[in-house]
Design a protein around this motif. Structure first.
Motif: not given
Length: 316
Positions: A27-36, A38-42, A44-49
């Protein structure tokens, strides 16, 4: 984070610690902020994970959460803190916030509100004032996964990375870092409550394999191709090391599999002795064998009478 950290990581409550780690890494690899970016939702989910893994990735924290001793943020329930500090005479009985201390006189919400108002220094009771100005709790530790090159781990490096909370910080990779090692960055986690200190950032480092070098402890292993003539008559050749090439003497008459040891050319860790580099020789023939080499080999076979498998047969 989600009320249920198991659901956040997409795992069952019966998952092993290895399964928890595997789910987090994916999940961390898929949701990392560097990859997204401009995607605030992802984000936030990264922080939750990350927060969920901070809880479940620690076996003791996971046990306490499963037992209801701490909440999904890793903090003790305020009522439990009060119970531990002020109800020693009733420590043998389970406390139920809705009905007071088991078997004795019961306490209602109003009574609890008065108690917590005194305990936490609030004016409207624990529930009505966020536990008041006197409530302090250390911030959460945040986890981050970082992948680096083999030579960065060996030589040390500095990397600028994006943490789970979106902050950019510079991380110093120490010399000799091992794959899977976790670096603790003090005070770089979530902010604390009240006057309590911030949590830490825990950065687990994965080291990418190298196409030439293999690490074994603090030693480096290398397969070195040599020619037929170098094996027969010896030679001086350049051998790559993690700190640049060095000249090595190939002894006369070596066979494939022979190992040479280069002292001090392995991993150098802070405060420790450097490892060695182990060079394993491999005799390699050209992809196309010409007539001259074939003729030479036949003449040698006719006069040498050498049988490299004789010793093997004697042992059978």
């Amino acid at each position: 984070m989600s009320i249920d950290p198991y659901k956040t990581l997409g795992i069952h409550k019966t998952a092993t610690q290895d399964e928890i780690k595997k789910a987090y890494r994916k999940l961390a690899k898929d949701l990392h902020p560097d990859l997204h970016p401009d995607d605030a939702a992802k984000q936030e989910r990264f922080k939750a994970v990350s927060a969920a893994y901070d809880l479940l990735g620690d076996a003791e924290k996971r046990r306490r959460f499963d037992a209801g001793e701490i909440n999904a943020s890793g903090q003790e329930w305020p009522e439990r803190q009060y119970y531990h500090q002020y109800a020693g005479q009733d420590a043998g009985r389970r406390y139920d916030p809705g009905s007071g201390f088991g078997g004795g006189a019961t306490m209602g919400e109003e009574d609890l509100s008065d108690i917590f108002s005194q305990f936490f220094g609030g004016q409207g009771g624990a529930r009505g004032s966020g536990f008041g100005a006197g409530f302090h709790a250390r911030g959460q530790d945040l986890r981050y996964q970082l992948e680096i090159d083999f030579l960065e781990a060996v030589r040390g490096a500095k990397r600028s990375v994006t943490m789970p909370d979106g902050a950019h910080i510079e991380i110093t990779i120490p010399k000799g870092l091992k794959d899977g090692q976790t670096l603790r960055l003090r005070g770089k986690g979530a902010p604390g409550m009240g006057e309590a200190e911030a949590g830490d950032a825990l950065v687990t480092v994965s080291v990418r394999p190298h196409p030439v070098f293999t690490r074994v402890g603090d030693d480096i292993e290398v397969d070195l191709p040599i020619t037929f003539d170098e094996a027969v008559i010896g030679a001086k050749v350049d051998v790559p090391t993690v700190n640049g090439p060095v000249s090595v003497t190939i002894p006369k008459g070596v066979s494939s599999g022979r190992k040479l040891r280069l002292r001090g050319k392995g991993i150098q860790r802070k405060g420790g002795k450097a490892g060695d580099q182990i060079v394993q020789l491999k005799i390699v023939l050209p992809k196309e064998v010409d007539d001259d080499m074939t003729s030479l080999a036949r003449r040698w076979r006719d006069i040498a009478g050498f049988d490299p498998r004789a010793d093997m047969r004697r042992k059978l």
